[in-house]
Design a protein around this motif. Structure first.
Motif, mmCIF file in Angstrom:
data_model
loop_
_atom_site.group_PDB
_atom_site.id
_atom_site.type_symbol
_atom_site.label_atom_id
_atom_site.label_comp_id
_atom_site.label_asym_id
_atom_site.label_seq_id
_atom_site.Cartn_x
_atom_site.Cartn_y
_atom_site.Cartn_z
ATOM 1 N N LEU A 275 -9.739 -0.019 4.867
ATOM 2 C CA LEU A 275 -9.118 1.506 4.406
ATOM 3 C C LEU A 275 -8.084 2.639 5.146
ATOM 4 O O LEU A 275 -7.385 3.677 5.049
ATOM 5 N N ILE A 276 -8.182 2.278 6.303
ATOM 6 C CA ILE A 276 -7.550 3.596 6.961
ATOM 7 C C ILE A 276 -5.254 3.186 7.102
ATOM 8 O O ILE A 276 -5.412 3.940 6.732
ATOM 9 N N MET B 166 -3.170 8.622 -0.686
ATOM 10 C CA MET B 166 -3.756 8.442 0.025
ATOM 11 C C MET B 166 -4.941 7.810 -0.392
ATOM 12 O O MET B 166 -5.246 6.515 0.194
ATOM 13 N N VAL B 167 -5.633 7.969 -1.390
ATOM 14 C CA VAL B 167 -6.861 7.301 -2.137
ATOM 15 C C VAL B 167 -6.215 5.648 -2.968
ATOM 16 O O VAL B 167 -6.319 4.587 -2.264
ATOM 17 N N GLY C 223 -5.020 4.195 3.606
ATOM 18 C CA GLY C 223 -4.178 5.654 3.643
ATOM 19 C C GLY C 223 -3.671 6.229 3.995
ATOM 20 O O GLY C 223 -2.475 6.854 3.375
ATOM 21 N N GLY D 81 -0.745 4.657 1.743
ATOM 22 C CA GLY D 81 -0.169 5.685 0.995
ATOM 23 C C GLY D 81 0.652 6.972 1.155
ATOM 24 O O GLY D 81 1.462 6.883 0.395
ATOM 25 N N LEU D 82 -0.306 7.488 2.233
ATOM 26 C CA LEU D 82 0.033 8.917 2.725
ATOM 27 C C LEU D 82 1.137 8.925 2.414
ATOM 28 O O LEU D 82 2.178 9.696 1.636
ATOM 29 N N ALA E 77 -5.546 3.026 0.549
ATOM 30 C CA ALA E 77 -6.565 2.840 0.884
ATOM 31 C C ALA E 77 -6.972 1.553 -0.215
ATOM 32 O O ALA E 77 -8.303 1.050 -0.245
ATOM 33 N N GLN F 229 0.824 -0.749 -0.016
ATOM 34 C CA GLN F 229 0.107 -0.098 -0.381
ATOM 35 C C GLN F 229 1.122 1.037 -0.045
ATOM 36 O O GLN F 229 0.659 2.451 -0.538
ATOM 37 N N GLY G 55 0.572 4.317 -2.994
ATOM 38 C CA GLY G 55 0.239 5.499 -2.524
ATOM 39 C C GLY G 55 1.406 6.033 -3.408
ATOM 40 O O GLY G 55 1.376 7.179 -3.893
#
Lengths: 360, 307
Positions: free
Chosen positions: A251-252, A125-126, A255, A258-259, A129, A93, A97
């Motif tokens: 998702l958290i 982030m998306v 996210g 990814g961030l 996620a 992830q 990201g």
């Protein structure tokens, strides 16, 4: 003398907070012994890896930029781990990201504007996620084990990175090196302390983790996460949906990872390269455990793991230890933590051999 | 296609498949007992480096393999002690074991980087082992034949023996197995140690047969492929064998595609195939869920007899 284990009526809070400290100290001790046995300067290795990065102010900026992604990823994972959702594909992830943000950077290359950087971060982030949504979907719809699916997807993401670097996203003026263009000034996270390498991602990561702490400790959602993990049956009676919790946790986690990915790409890297996956997503799992799945603990644990990274680099140049030496210490910290974990739920009972003789 | 090229490609596929088959057959037994050990890669590396060290110093490949096996078993014992005796989280412990194995093997192997050892080759007479055509059957290291024998043995063990039944019972329902008097922890220890032994030999195959040398992270993530393979096979030894050779063929194709600049399929796509195929199989198993082919019910669940 025999040592017996006696179950505590309640998990010990003292031990809960004390065991990570015991784990770190045991690691330093055992590390010194192991390195000496293999024929290295054991005490020197422990000093360079654990002490030097802390007492040398020039290394503090390195600690900051290494701790930030670890803390951010670990904090996202903590939501899942608390709810018994085992996303161990944070590395994937993180890569996706980074790639999603890089996609925006390449699309806006040559443009200027304040909106570019936030857009990149949003994309990161998306992207993370959405990548975590795959195991979430497989888990909630088909009961596919998320440990296996998220881990497999990590290796897929790394191949996607290699493909993009070798082919479509290769820098056209880059002498055929498999890497993207350098990001422009509008696409790079600015330094917050002039003259250092500390970028805007570091304080942002801390702020996000502190917000996460408030959410996890004070909100109904945080309560739901904890209940689903600790007592699934009670959660069902309480009307908390296990599926929604899985989705939220994944998702958290994705996210945040990814961030962290786009913070790295737009921060220290300043472009996308095949060497982008550095194992932060896996190390973050150690951070989450060492930090007891609590945001404040995670901040401390992230700093300790960052120390071992920076210290590993120092020991590489000063003692000629291989790069992987830091990994031994990182793994040992987790081993010792997991081993001493039993002290939280059990009490050590010392009994002399005489009295234990009648115990059949 | 030219015979010689075909034969050498076939032999490359066997070479690529053997270590993942060995490591996966070990992990299959581990998972059948209800334990998930994510430390395969770490145990393989520990096996690879210790085996190589013994082979270069003594020149005895069989001794090297035995030592590698024991070293990897020691690593798996550490995993077993933490997860079974101390009921630590299996996922975290396994990951830690992999990180530990990567670090420890690099450190131990430092002084062996760049050295080579004699290939642990075929035991058949050179008339067969180096015959232009028959070498496709006789030209392999004894480890290759061992991996095939182990696959058959494990299949037989799981389906036809009482011990195999107990192992499956422990993995499917630890509480029932415990209540009829079997030692859940004992069975799981045995399974974990077997997994370690197989991973150790698999690691040795890289450092004594395929390369034959030592370099950092020699196994290059193949431990994860082995893990994927177990899931891909839906925990069945027969499918595991097929899967291992399928994955081996894809990995060989990937190398050839890279070397030849093959342009129809990206080599990265081929490299990702085993993982994508595994996810697809996981999803398919659940879609037509009969219950029989899915993961062992107790996978990753800790067991404490007096809890």
């Amino acid at each position: 003398m025999l040592i017996e284990l006696e179950r505590r009526k309640q998990p010990s809070r003292t031990m809960l907070y004390l065991t990570p400290v015991i784990a770190v100290l045991s690691t330093m001790f055992a590390g010194a012994v192991i390195f000496t046995l293999i024929g290295h300067d054991g005490i020197g290795a422990v000093r360079e890896i654990f002490i030097t990065p802390l007492i040398d102010p020039y290394k503090w900026q390195d600690l900051g930029i290494k701790a930030a992604p670890l803390i951010l990823i670990a904090c996202g994972l903590a939501f899942g781990f608390r709810a018994n959702v085992w996303n161990i594909g944070a590395e994937g992830q993180y890569v996706i990201g980074g790639l999603a943000g890089t996609g925006i950077a390449l699309a806006t290359w040559g443009m200027e504007g304040w909106w570019i950087l936030p857009l990149m971060c949003l994309a990161g982030m998306v992207g993370g996620a959405l990548y975590a949504a795959i195991p979430a979907f497989l888990k909630t719809r088909l009961q596919v084990n998320e440990i296996l699916s998220s881990l497999m997807l990590t290796y897929v993401s790394i191949q996607l990175l290699y493909y993009l670097m070798r082919g479509p996203w290769k820098d056209p003026d880059g002498f055929n090196f498999p890497q993207t263009r350098l990001f422009t000034d509008s696409q790079i996270l600015p330094e917050i302390i002039p003259g250092t390498i500390v970028h805007l991602g570091v304080p942002l990561a801390l702020i996000i983790v502190l917000i996460a702490w408030i959410v996890l400790d004070k909100s109904v959602f945080g309560f739901q996460i904890r209940v689903v993990g600790a007592a699934p049956a009670a959660a069902r009676y309480g009307g908390f949906s296990a599926k929604k919790t899985i989705w939220a946790a994944m998702l958290i986690g994705g996210g945040f990872a990814g961030l962290a990915g786009i913070f790295e790409a737009a921060g220290p890297f300043g472009q996308m390269v095949p060497q982008f996956p550095t194992g932060y997503g896996f190390t973050a799992i150690i951070v989450a455990f060492l930090g007891r799945l609590h945001p404040i603990g995670i901040i401390l644990a992230g700093i300790i793991l960052a120390v071992s990274y920076v210290g590993g680099e120092i020991a590489q140049t000063s003692l000629g230890l291989p790069n992987a030496a830091a990994g031994i210490f990182q793994a040992m910290m987790l081993f010792f933590l997991l081993a001493t974990d039993i002290l939280v739920r059990y009490r050590l009972k010392f009994s002399s051999t005489v009295t234990s003789g009648d115990a059949s | 296609m030219n015979d010689t090229i075909l034969i050498s490609i076939l032999m490359t596929i066997v070479g690529a498949s053997t270590p993942i088959l060995l490591a996966a057959i070990g992990e299959l037994i581990v998972e059948k007992s209800g334990v998930l050990n994510l430390g395969i890669e770490g145990m393989m590396l520990i096996g690879a480096v210790t085996g190589f060290a013994v082979a270069t110093t003594t020149g005895q490949p069989v001794l090297a393999i035995l030592v590698a096996m024991l070293a990897a078993m020691a690593a798996s014992f550490l995993f077993g002690y933490l997860t079974l005796t101390l009921t630590a989280n299996q996922v975290a412990t396994g990951l830690a074991l992999t990180i530990f194995g990567i670090g420890l093997s690099s450190l131990m192997g430092e002084s062996y980087v760049g050295k080579t050892t004699e290939v642990f080759g075929s035991w058949f007479p050179s008339g067969l082992a180096e015959h232009p055509q028959l070498r496709v059957i006789f030209g392999y290291s004894p480890i290759v034949y061992f991996s095939l024998i182990m696959t058959v043995a494990v299949s037989y063990f799981l389906r036809k023996t009482r011990a195999g039944l107990i192992l499956r019972a422990v993995g499917e329902s630890d509480i029932s197995a415990h209540s009829i008097g079997y030692s859940v922890i004992g069975v799981r220890y045995a399974a974990v140690l077997f997994g370690g032994a197989m991973a150790g030999i698999a690691g040795c195959y890289y450092s004594l047969v395929l390369t034959p040398l030592w370099s950092e992270e020699l196994t290059a993530g193949r431990g994860w492929i082995a893990l994927a393979l177990v899931v891909f096979s839906a925990w069945r030894p027969g499918r595991l064998l097929l899967g291992a050779y399928l994955f081996g063929a894809v990995m060989t194709l990937e190398l050839h595609a890279k070397a030849a600049g093959f342009s129809y399929v990206a080599p990265e796509m081929l490299a990702a195939m085993p993982y994508l195929a595994t996810i697809a199989v996981l999803a398919l198993i659940s879609l037509k869920k009969s219950g029989a082919s899915a993961a062992p019910a107790c996978l990753t669940k800790p067991f404490k007899p007096n809890a």
